[in-house]
Design a protein around this motif. Sequence first.
Motif, PDB file in Angstrom:
ATOM      1  N   ILE A  10      20.533 -73.487  89.454  1.00 22.28           N
ATOM      2  CA  ILE A  10      19.612 -74.886  89.007  1.00 22.28           C
ATOM      3  C   ILE A  10      18.258 -73.478  88.455  1.00 22.28           C
ATOM      4  O   ILE A  10      17.993 -73.416  89.671  1.00 22.28           O
ATOM      5  CB  ILE A  10      19.236 -75.782  89.558  1.00 22.28           C
ATOM      6  N   ASP A  11      17.221 -73.749  87.973  1.00 20.14           N
ATOM      7  CA  ASP A  11      16.298 -73.132  87.484  1.00 20.14           C
ATOM      8  C   ASP A  11      15.268 -74.607  86.203  1.00 20.14           C
ATOM      9  O   ASP A  11      15.604 -75.012  85.874  1.00 20.14           O
ATOM     10  CB  ASP A  11      16.109 -71.730  86.484  1.00 20.14           C
ATOM     11  N   THR A  12      14.148 -74.210  86.137  1.00 20.03           N
ATOM     12  CA  THR A  12      13.941 -75.000  86.187  1.00 20.03           C
ATOM     13  C   THR A  12      12.818 -74.637  84.715  1.00 20.03           C
ATOM     14  O   THR A  12      12.321 -73.619  85.211  1.00 20.03           O
ATOM     15  CB  THR A  12      12.964 -76.493  86.505  1.00 20.03           C
ATOM     16  N   ALA A  13      11.917 -75.534  84.026  1.00 22.02           N
ATOM     17  CA  ALA A  13      10.820 -74.951  83.187  1.00 22.02           C
ATOM     18  C   ALA A  13       9.937 -77.047  82.701  1.00 22.02           C
ATOM     19  O   ALA A  13      10.166 -77.773  82.402  1.00 22.02           O
ATOM     20  CB  ALA A  13      11.610 -74.909  81.910  1.00 22.02           C
ATOM     21  N   CYS A  14       8.933 -76.361  82.239  1.00 20.54           N
ATOM     22  CA  CYS A  14       7.865 -77.855  82.333  1.00 20.54           C
ATOM     23  C   CYS A  14       7.670 -78.082  80.469  1.00 20.54           C
ATOM     24  O   CYS A  14       6.670 -79.323  80.533  1.00 20.54           O
ATOM     25  CB  CYS A  14       6.477 -77.885  83.281  1.00 20.54           C
ATOM     26  N   ASP A  15       7.731 -77.273  80.016  1.00 21.04           N
ATOM     27  CA  ASP A  15       7.619 -77.192  78.627  1.00 21.04           C
ATOM     28  C   ASP A  15       8.768 -76.542  77.786  1.00 21.04           C
ATOM     29  O   ASP A  15       9.053 -75.638  78.172  1.00 21.04           O
ATOM     30  CB  ASP A  15       5.638 -77.045  77.989  1.00 21.04           C
ATOM     31  N   GLY A  16       9.194 -77.067  76.652  1.00 17.29           N
ATOM     32  CA  GLY A  16       9.794 -75.789  75.604  1.00 17.29           C
ATOM     33  C   GLY A  16       9.251 -74.849  75.501  1.00 17.29           C
ATOM     34  O   GLY A  16      10.579 -73.849  75.588  1.00 17.29           O
ATOM     35  N   ARG A  17       8.399 -73.922  75.374  1.00 17.84           N
ATOM     36  CA  ARG A  17       7.870 -72.919  75.201  1.00 17.84           C
ATOM     37  C   ARG A  17       8.629 -72.254  76.591  1.00 17.84           C
ATOM     38  O   ARG A  17       9.611 -71.278  76.851  1.00 17.84           O
ATOM     39  CB  ARG A  17       6.198 -72.963  75.134  1.00 17.84           C
TER      40      ARG A  17
ATOM     41  N   ASP B 136       8.116 -78.999  72.404  1.00 13.25           N
ATOM     42  CA  ASP B 136       9.045 -80.273  72.464  1.00 13.25           C
ATOM     43  C   ASP B 136      11.004 -79.803  72.677  1.00 13.25           C
ATOM     44  O   ASP B 136      10.748 -79.154  72.287  1.00 13.25           O
ATOM     45  CB  ASP B 136       9.213 -81.586  71.771  1.00 13.25           C
ATOM     46  N   GLY B 137      11.580 -80.733  72.850  1.00 11.89           N
ATOM     47  CA  GLY B 137      12.975 -79.715  73.352  1.00 11.89           C
ATOM     48  C   GLY B 137      13.891 -79.878  71.662  1.00 11.89           C
ATOM     49  O   GLY B 137      14.598 -78.979  71.997  1.00 11.89           O
ATOM     50  N   LEU B 138      13.795 -80.368  70.442  1.00  9.31           N
ATOM     51  CA  LEU B 138      14.139 -80.012  69.642  1.00  9.31           C
ATOM     52  C   LEU B 138      13.516 -78.747  68.402  1.00  9.31           C
ATOM     53  O   LEU B 138      14.660 -77.487  68.837  1.00  9.31           O
ATOM     54  CB  LEU B 138      13.730 -80.863  68.279  1.00  9.31           C
ATOM     55  N   VAL B 139      12.141 -78.190  68.839  1.00  6.64           N
ATOM     56  CA  VAL B 139      11.886 -76.844  68.569  1.00  6.64           C
ATOM     57  C   VAL B 139      12.403 -76.372  69.554  1.00  6.64           C
ATOM     58  O   VAL B 139      12.502 -74.526  69.191  1.00  6.64           O
ATOM     59  CB  VAL B 139      10.075 -77.299  68.710  1.00  6.64           C
ATOM     60  N   MET B 140      12.327 -76.272  70.511  1.00  4.39           N
ATOM     61  CA  MET B 140      12.671 -75.469  71.838  1.00  4.39           C
ATOM     62  C   MET B 140      14.507 -75.187  71.023  1.00  4.39           C
ATOM     63  O   MET B 140      14.651 -74.047  71.241  1.00  4.39           O
ATOM     64  CB  MET B 140      12.810 -75.795  73.255  1.00  4.39           C
ATOM     65  N   THR B 141      15.271 -75.405  71.085  1.00  5.99           N
ATOM     66  CA  THR B 141      16.320 -75.814  70.708  1.00  5.99           C
ATOM     67  C   THR B 141      16.561 -75.159  69.713  1.00  5.99           C
ATOM     68  O   THR B 141      17.776 -74.025  69.608  1.00  5.99           O
ATOM     69  CB  THR B 141      17.641 -77.540  70.558  1.00  5.99           C
TER      70      THR B 141
ATOM     71  N   LYS C 253      18.104 -67.278  68.234  1.00  7.38           N
ATOM     72  CA  LYS C 253      17.913 -66.033  68.923  1.00  7.38           C
ATOM     73  C   LYS C 253      19.420 -66.089  69.213  1.00  7.38           C
ATOM     74  O   LYS C 253      19.812 -65.269  70.084  1.00  7.38           O
ATOM     75  CB  LYS C 253      17.087 -66.545  70.473  1.00  7.38           C
ATOM     76  N   ASP C 254      20.507 -67.120  68.793  1.00  4.36           N
ATOM     77  CA  ASP C 254      21.659 -66.866  69.583  1.00  4.36           C
ATOM     78  C   ASP C 254      21.945 -66.736  70.646  1.00  4.36           C
ATOM     79  O   ASP C 254      23.693 -66.936  71.259  1.00  4.36           O
ATOM     80  CB  ASP C 254      22.418 -65.796  67.869  1.00  4.36           C
ATOM     81  N   LEU C 255      21.621 -67.863  71.635  1.00  5.86           N
ATOM     82  CA  LEU C 255      21.424 -68.352  72.323  1.00  5.86           C
ATOM     83  C   LEU C 255      23.193 -69.222  72.440  1.00  5.86           C
ATOM     84  O   LEU C 255      23.035 -70.512  71.566  1.00  5.86           O
ATOM     85  CB  LEU C 255      20.518 -69.045  73.436  1.00  5.86           C
ATOM     86  N   GLN C 256      24.408 -69.200  73.182  1.00  9.06           N
ATOM     87  CA  GLN C 256      25.319 -69.746  72.753  1.00  9.06           C
ATOM     88  C   GLN C 256      25.456 -70.859  74.269  1.00  9.06           C
ATOM     89  O   GLN C 256      26.605 -71.642  74.015  1.00  9.06           O
ATOM     90  CB  GLN C 256      26.778 -68.567  73.858  1.00  9.06           C
ATOM     91  N   ALA C 257      24.262 -71.219  74.442  1.00  8.74           N
ATOM     92  CA  ALA C 257      23.792 -72.336  76.079  1.00  8.74           C
ATOM     93  C   ALA C 257      24.421 -73.572  75.102  1.00  8.74           C
ATOM     94  O   ALA C 257      24.210 -74.131  74.157  1.00  8.74           O
ATOM     95  CB  ALA C 257      23.188 -72.274  76.234  1.00  8.74           C
ATOM     96  N   PRO C 258      25.103 -74.364  75.284  1.00  8.62           N
ATOM     97  CA  PRO C 258      24.965 -76.009  74.950  1.00  8.62           C
ATOM     98  C   PRO C 258      23.799 -76.954  75.562  1.00  8.62           C
ATOM     99  O   PRO C 258      23.270 -76.087  76.708  1.00  8.62           O
ATOM    100  CB  PRO C 258      26.731 -76.721  75.454  1.00  8.62           C
ATOM    101  N   TYR C 259      23.237 -77.723  74.445  1.00  6.99           N
ATOM    102  CA  TYR C 259      22.364 -78.309  75.032  1.00  6.99           C
ATOM    103  C   TYR C 259      22.010 -80.219  75.074  1.00  6.99           C
ATOM    104  O   TYR C 259      23.359 -80.374  74.163  1.00  6.99           O
ATOM    105  CB  TYR C 259      21.128 -77.872  74.345  1.00  6.99           C
ATOM    106  N   ILE C 260      21.790 -80.070  76.133  1.00  5.58           N
ATOM    107  CA  ILE C 260      21.999 -81.673  76.168  1.00  5.58           C
ATOM    108  C   ILE C 260      19.944 -81.991  76.162  1.00  5.58           C
ATOM    109  O   ILE C 260      19.063 -82.247  77.120  1.00  5.58           O
ATOM    110  CB  ILE C 260      22.645 -81.933  77.688  1.00  5.58           C
ATOM    111  N   CYS C 261      19.910 -83.031  74.864  1.00  7.19           N
ATOM    112  CA  CYS C 261      18.901 -83.480  74.718  1.00  7.19           C
ATOM    113  C   CYS C 261      18.740 -84.890  75.113  1.00  7.19           C
ATOM    114  O   CYS C 261      19.675 -85.921  74.910  1.00  7.19           O
ATOM    115  CB  CYS C 261      17.840 -83.082  73.409  1.00  7.19           C
TER     116      CYS C 261
END
Length: 79
Positions: free
Chosen positions: A29-36, A60-65, A71-79
């Motif tokens: 697990i890694d964490t981040a404190c904002d979308g950027r 925000d989470g939507l801008v981040m996703t 960038k074609d990141l393949q990870a699924p997102y849960i917002c």
Amino acid sequence: MFRLLIVEDEENSRKGLKATLAPIPNLEIDTACDGREGCLKAIRWNPDIIISDIHMPVWDGLVMTEKLCKKDLQAPYIC
């Protein structure tokens, strides 16, 4: 090893979610404190899944996703 990125601006929520999920075997697990910060970590770390708050400072989470999709990141997102 399964990689999870938690992106949450509320420190107690971020730490609580990490502590709750930490006992799961083979979970890193890694964490981040904002979308950027979440976006930068996701690009560098390539997580298998991202759990993100929607309302956060900086990005925000939507801008981040949106930026991660470009960038074609393949990870699924849960917002």
